[in-house]
Scaffold this active site. Structure first.
Site, PDB file in Angstrom:
ATOM      1  N   LYS A  19      11.251  13.544  10.908  1.00 19.23           N
ATOM      2  CA  LYS A  19      11.779  13.129  12.204  1.00 19.23           C
ATOM      3  C   LYS A  19      10.693  12.424  13.004  1.00 19.23           C
ATOM      4  O   LYS A  19       9.542  12.858  13.034  1.00 19.23           O
ATOM      5  CB  LYS A  19      12.291  14.356  12.961  1.00 19.23           C
ATOM      6  N   CYS A  77      18.943  13.491  14.919  1.00 19.45           N
ATOM      7  CA  CYS A  77      19.294  13.954  16.261  1.00 19.45           C
ATOM      8  C   CYS A  77      18.739  13.068  17.376  1.00 19.45           C
ATOM      9  O   CYS A  77      19.302  12.028  17.687  1.00 19.45           O
ATOM     10  CB  CYS A  77      18.848  15.406  16.440  1.00 19.45           C
ATOM     11  N   PRO A 111      33.120  45.663  32.336  1.00 16.91           N
ATOM     12  CA  PRO A 111      33.463  46.194  33.662  1.00 16.91           C
ATOM     13  C   PRO A 111      34.296  45.159  34.406  1.00 16.91           C
ATOM     14  O   PRO A 111      33.803  44.099  34.775  1.00 16.91           O
ATOM     15  CB  PRO A 111      32.090  46.420  34.320  1.00 16.91           C
ATOM     16  N   LEU A 112      35.565  45.437  34.597  1.00 19.12           N
ATOM     17  CA  LEU A 112      36.527  44.462  35.113  1.00 19.12           C
ATOM     18  C   LEU A 112      36.812  44.754  36.585  1.00 19.12           C
ATOM     19  O   LEU A 112      37.502  45.723  36.918  1.00 19.12           O
ATOM     20  CB  LEU A 112      37.813  44.533  34.279  1.00 19.12           C
ATOM     21  N   SER A 113      36.271  43.912  37.453  1.00 25.49           N
ATOM     22  CA  SER A 113      36.365  44.160  38.898  1.00 25.49           C
ATOM     23  C   SER A 113      37.632  43.607  39.521  1.00 25.49           C
ATOM     24  O   SER A 113      37.969  43.956  40.649  1.00 25.49           O
ATOM     25  CB  SER A 113      35.156  43.542  39.605  1.00 25.49           C
ATOM     26  N   GLY A 114      38.315  42.715  38.834  1.00 26.38           N
ATOM     27  CA  GLY A 114      39.470  42.053  39.424  1.00 26.38           C
ATOM     28  C   GLY A 114      39.118  40.760  40.125  1.00 26.38           C
ATOM     29  O   GLY A 114      39.984  40.105  40.700  1.00 26.38           O
ATOM     30  N   GLY A 115      37.837  40.359  40.054  1.00 25.67           N
ATOM     31  CA  GLY A 115      37.407  39.095  40.641  1.00 25.67           C
ATOM     32  C   GLY A 115      37.431  37.968  39.629  1.00 25.67           C
ATOM     33  O   GLY A 115      37.717  38.161  38.438  1.00 25.67           O
ATOM     34  N   ASP A 131      35.035  36.176  38.220  1.00 25.63           N
ATOM     35  CA  ASP A 131      34.069  36.177  37.126  1.00 25.63           C
ATOM     36  C   ASP A 131      34.489  37.108  35.988  1.00 25.63           C
ATOM     37  O   ASP A 131      34.560  36.694  34.820  1.00 25.63           O
ATOM     38  CB  ASP A 131      32.687  36.579  37.653  1.00 25.63           C
ATOM     39  N   SER A 132      34.753  38.374  36.298  1.00 22.37           N
ATOM     40  CA  SER A 132      35.097  39.320  35.223  1.00 22.37           C
ATOM     41  C   SER A 132      36.449  38.977  34.608  1.00 22.37           C
ATOM     42  O   SER A 132      36.649  39.154  33.398  1.00 22.37           O
ATOM     43  CB  SER A 132      35.083  40.757  35.746  1.00 22.37           C
TER      44      SER A 132
END
Length: 712
Positions: free
Chosen positions: A114, A175, A345-349, A351-352
């Protein structure tokens, strides 16, 4: 008169340092290429080792094992009667180069190093390799004895040469050489090269593939010819995901594209002869060293020239890229980690919920691949779920076995976010539970009060000062991380299943840039699929999921203000919002991030740009205040970047200091010189701003600041 040739460009999902697996995947690619009638095959960059070996490239073992893999291929009957172009590190005269090794029928034809290293973004090639600087020069390379025993060759050509076959001429790029000015394919084409190859290790970023295809089309359009682009695909052990997208272009048009093998029949010479400027330049072109090869890509009967119909490249929008790229990255990581699923951990926002939807998308891709007959994916699924008879047919059912979520609520959590978490988990198919963690928080407070003279900290709304308020928020966030890891280790144990779960992180690129997260909170995890994605793109992605995956609750989620829910509620309603806490909007954060990283702006030059960009909504003084606030908080929180969870790289302004953003983490947070430079501009800019009916052109006097600096 031209002849028909069949070419194969290969997209391989390699794994760094997995020499056994990489060898087998290379063998399979050669086998499939031959089955399609190809007589020339090119694979991705450093395919023998995997691209992401990093400092393993400094070890002599890596080059030794690469030669051993090449020896196995040279001896393999599957490699007979096909020209194979492979990528591996080679030490020449005690210097290691990133090379292409081309061989045919147990003879190495050329080792081509290369010539342009890549050191931007996540690339650090000059740390491990040197660029070959001798244009159009070929030297003798002395082979290891294990190779000599197979080929009978003691030396082979090494350097910037091309292959002259009976019926055509082949040149090589690797590349970065396609992306740089004055790419080798230009002088190669002028010297008669007709087929150009590019072995690439290009990782995925949102909106990037279109640029690569434009370069490939341009490379074959300027002077005619075939351009073969082969790229790595998959997670080979790092934060990046190689995006595949191999293609073949002919005379400026894409004629084959996809994720695996692409075949094309070509006619070049008539096109070239029509370009008279190209002919004049070719007559004056310098000559490349040619390695003569007694082999033809066309067969004796291949005189008919079927027409290659150009294709219109189809590019995914960013929402679709997010649904596919991080999902495939998660799958590669999961199946190679030896674990049995994910804990989120699912916060309901936003992001999660985005992470949950990405895992659901992963399950859809897996089920689709199995229905298409991919036995390797089926084998991997059965290993992950520990069921040798299992065949998934429904993505939600598969997700219930792989994704385990929990809403880790406190007295400060709202019923609204709890309900959203439950609906999102159900829509994805996750195994979900709601857990109250107030008892664990109270235990920490009891320990503290007992050792501090029975002084109990209070939230700000209850009369506490800022230190108390932050400490009470942070202990909630950090306990969620501890509980997440505990659950990840024992949930499957409780169900009688083996192994454990990988904890998924949920911080986005904007929050990392601002440092708006608690160090070692629930954003700390094993891997993070959204850590390189902006809040703006995540909202668009969820909007896409609502329609594509039929999740109607997402509409309500998108209009809900983002909140950490770490401070007391007021009459059951959230009073804390992320943007208010941060002192800036997510859209503004994206602007800050792009200017800081992509445009290379410090405080002063960022102010100079934003005073124009934001002139319709902020005065120069307001812009100055926002820029100063950003850089203060950036400097205060930069140390958090050293602890970021390894995240999928998707955005060019990622603040990840582990690979992508090499800046210090200890700053003088006052930025006295830089902020003074901004303040010097404000009086004149404010005068101009107040005369806005005439729409004057605002500007920063850079020379004044430079003159002041020169006196120091």
């Amino acid at each position: 008169m031209g002849r028909k040739v069949v070419l194969a460009t290969c997209v391989l999902n390699q794994w760094a340092m997995d020499f056994t697996g990489n060898l087998e995947r290379i063998r399979q690619s050669i086998k499939q290429a031959k089955e399609k009638g190809a007589r020339f095959r090119v694979g991705p960059e450093l395919e023998i080792t995997g691209y992401g070996c990093s400092d393993h490239f400094l070890e002599s073992d890596t080059t030794l094992h690469s030669w051993q893999v090449l020896a196995a291929l040279l001896k393999d009957p599957i490699c007979e009667d096909i020209v194979c172009d492979l990528g591996m590190p080679v030490m020449h005269k005690d210097v290691v180069y990133n090379c292409r090794v081309t061989f045919l029928n147990k003879k190495i034809l050329l080792v081509r190093p290369k010539m342009a290293m890549c050191d931007d973004g996540n690339y650090r090639e000059t740390r491990w390799f040197m660029a070959w600087a001798k244009e159009r020069i070929v030297e003798d390379h002395y082979l290891p004895r294990m190779i000599t025993d197979i080929t009978g060759q003691h030396t082979v050509p090494f350097g910037d040469g091309v292959l002259a076959l009976k019926d055509t001429c082949i040149g090589s790029e690797t590349c970065e050489e396609l992306w740089m000015p004055g790419s080798p394919h230009i002088p190669q084409g002028l010297d008669g090269v007709e087929i150009f190859t590019n072995a690439s290790g290009s990782y995925h970023e949102l909106r990037k593939l279109r640029t690569a295809y434009t370069l490939v089309e341009s490379a074959s359009m300027k002077s005619g010819g075939v351009y073969m682009y082969a790229n790595m695909r998959g997670c080979d052990g790092e934060r990046v995901y190689y995006s595949g997208g191999g293609c073949i272009a002919l005379n400026g048009e894409i004629v084959a594209m996809g994720n695996q093998f692409h075949l094309a029949e070509v006619d070049i010479r008539t096109y070239r002869n029509k370009i008279r400027s190209r002919s004049h330049a070719a007559a004056r072109a310098d000559v490349y060293p040619r390695i003569v090869v007694d082999f033809a890509l066309s067969g004796p009967q291949d005189v008919s020239l079927p027409v290659c119909e150009p294709l219109e490249p189809q590019f995914l929008n960013p929402e679709e890229e997010i649904s596919l790229g991080p999902a495939c990255w998660l799958w590669d990581y999961l199946r190679r980690s030896g674990q049995s699923g994910f804990f989120l951990p699912l916060s309901g926002g936003i992001d999660s919920c985005s992470v949950a939807m990405i895992v659901h998308s992963m399950c859809r891709i897996v089920v689709s691949s199995i229905e298409a007959g991919d036995q390797q994916v089926l084998t991997d699924v059965r290993k992950i779920v520990a069921d040798a008879a299992y065949t998934p047919t429904d993505p939600r059912e598969l997700c219930s076995r792989i994704l385990h979520t929990a809403y880790l609520g406190t007295v400060n959590s709202s019923e609204e976010t709890k309900k959203r978490a439950e609906v999102i988990a159900d829509s994805a198919g996750a195994s979900h539970r709601s857990v109250l963690i107030d008892g664990a928080i109270e235990a920490i407070l009891v320990i503290f009060t007992a050792t501090s003279g029975f002084v109990r900290p209070k939230f700000r709304v209850n009369g506490g000062e800022n230190r108390e308020n932050l400490a009470l928020q942070n202990i909630q966030a950090r306990l969620r991380m501890v509980i997440s890891y505990f659950f990840a280790q024992l949930i499957l144990w409780a169900k009688g299943r083996p192994s454990g779960l990988l904890v998924l992180g949920t911080s986005n690129v904007d929050e990392s840039l601002r440092g708006y997260f608690t160090k070692y909170d629930c954003s700390s995890a094993d891997i993070n699929p959204i850590g390189g994605i902006s809040k703006t793109d995540l909202k668009r992605f969820l909007g896409y999921c609502g329609k594509a995956f039929n999740v109607p609750i997402i509409e309500g989620l998108l209009i809900a203000p983002p909140t950490a829910e770490l401070e007391p509620l007021s009459n059951g309603l959230v009073t804390q919002t992320d943007e208010e806490d941060m002192g800036m909007t997510y859209a503004e954060l994206s602007d800050f991030g792009r200017l800081r990283k992509i445009a290379g702006c410090g405080p002063y030059s960022m102010f100079c740009k934003l005073v124009h960009t934001w002139s319709d909504k902020y005065s120069p003084t307001e812009v100055a205040g926002k820029v100063k606030h950003f850089f203060r908080t950036y400097a205060i929180n930069r140390h958090k970047m050293t602890t970021l969870t390894p995240a999928y790289h998707a955005e060019r302004y990622s603040p990840d200091d582990n690979r992508f953003d090499h800046r210090q983490f200890l700053y003088n947070t006052k930025w006295t010189w830089q902020f003074d430079a901004i303040d010097q501009q404000l009086p004149e800019l404010e005068k101009a701003y107040n005369k806005r009916p005439n729409k004057p052109e605002l500007g920063c006097d850079v020379s004044r600041v430079e003159d002041t600096r020169s006196k120091v």
